[in-house]
Design a protein around this motif. Structure first.
Motif, PDB file in Angstrom:
ATOM      1  N   VAL A  23       3.210  -9.658  -3.628  1.00 26.64           N
ATOM      2  CA  VAL A  23       1.917 -10.328  -3.797  1.00 26.64           C
ATOM      3  C   VAL A  23       1.530 -11.053  -2.517  1.00 26.64           C
ATOM      4  N   GLU A  24       2.489 -11.732  -1.907  1.00 21.87           N
ATOM      5  CA  GLU A  24       2.223 -12.468  -0.667  1.00 21.87           C
ATOM      6  C   GLU A  24       1.736 -11.512   0.429  1.00 21.87           C
ATOM      7  N   SER A  26       0.488  -8.488  -0.005  1.00 20.80           N
ATOM      8  CA  SER A  26      -0.780  -7.878  -0.431  1.00 20.80           C
ATOM      9  C   SER A  26      -1.962  -8.801  -0.167  1.00 20.80           C
ATOM     10  N   THR A  27      -1.812 -10.075  -0.492  1.00 24.02           N
ATOM     11  CA  THR A  27      -2.938 -10.995  -0.288  1.00 24.02           C
ATOM     12  C   THR A  27      -3.233 -11.173   1.193  1.00 24.02           C
ATOM     13  N   LYS A  28      -2.196 -11.109   2.032  1.00 24.78           N
ATOM     14  CA  LYS A  28      -2.446 -11.189   3.478  1.00 24.78           C
ATOM     15  C   LYS A  28      -3.218  -9.965   3.955  1.00 24.78           C
ATOM     16  N   SER A  31      -7.020  -9.762   2.311  1.00 27.01           N
ATOM     17  CA  SER A  31      -7.949 -10.835   2.658  1.00 27.01           C
ATOM     18  C   SER A  31      -8.422 -10.746   4.106  1.00 27.01           C
ATOM     19  N   LEU A  74      -6.286  -5.458  -7.732  1.00 29.64           N
ATOM     20  CA  LEU A  74      -6.574  -6.620  -6.891  1.00 29.64           C
ATOM     21  C   LEU A  74      -6.725  -7.889  -7.721  1.00 29.64           C
ATOM     22  N   LEU A  78      -4.439 -11.085  -6.979  1.00 30.08           N
ATOM     23  CA  LEU A  78      -5.082 -12.322  -6.551  1.00 30.08           C
ATOM     24  C   LEU A  78      -4.915 -13.451  -7.568  1.00 30.08           C
ATOM     25  N   ALA A  81      -1.414 -14.786  -7.021  1.00 27.56           N
ATOM     26  CA  ALA A  81      -1.360 -15.600  -5.812  1.00 27.56           C
ATOM     27  C   ALA A  81      -2.066 -16.943  -6.031  1.00 27.56           C
TER      28      ALA A  81
END
Length: 131
Positions: A23-24, A26-28, A31, A74, A78, A81
């Motif tokens: 997740v970390e 993916s969010t980087k 975004s 997504l 998200l 996160a």
């Protein structure tokens, strides 16, 4: 003070389990501008592929299906996160409030109103005195 699930998770196994590391990462990735550019390129390729499809219904279904699956994935990433960020922020605020209440208690011998304010602070944020 009671620790949240996010705090306990960070303490174990180098802080994050495999899903949280995913997740970390993916969010980087999602975004940032390159991810948006990739999605725009996919939509442009889809739009340009119109003459290759025999049916406009299948052509539309292809982008709608892709969009729906991507949106669902997504959303889940998200939300996870966001939940972890909220828990981490709450934990930090609790530590700050606890430190402020302890500081107020140490100075409260001269001012009874300060002791009341420290008790009100602990009560407002749900802190309990440690023994």
């Amino acid at each position: 003070m009671e620790r949240t699930g996010a705090a306990e998770s960070r303490e174990k196994n180098e802080g994050l389990d495999p899903f949280e590391r995913f997740v970390e990462l993916s969010t980087k990735v999602i975004s940032r501008a390159p991810f948006f550019a990739v999605v725009v390129i996919i939509v442009v390729i889809w739009a340009a592929s119109y003459p290759l499809w025999k049916s406009t219904t299948k052509w539309e279904l292809a982008i709608h299906t892709f969009g729906a699956v991507l949106s669902l994935l997504l959303l889940v990433l998200l939300e996870n996160a966001g939940r972890r960020n909220t828990e981490a922020m709450q934990e930090k605020l609790n530590v700050i409030a606890e430190a402020l209440a302890a500081l107020m208690d140490s100075r409260a011998a001269d001012d009874p109103r300060l002791r009341e304010a420290a008790e009100d602070l602990r009560e407002a944020v749900g802190l309990e005195e440690r023994h």
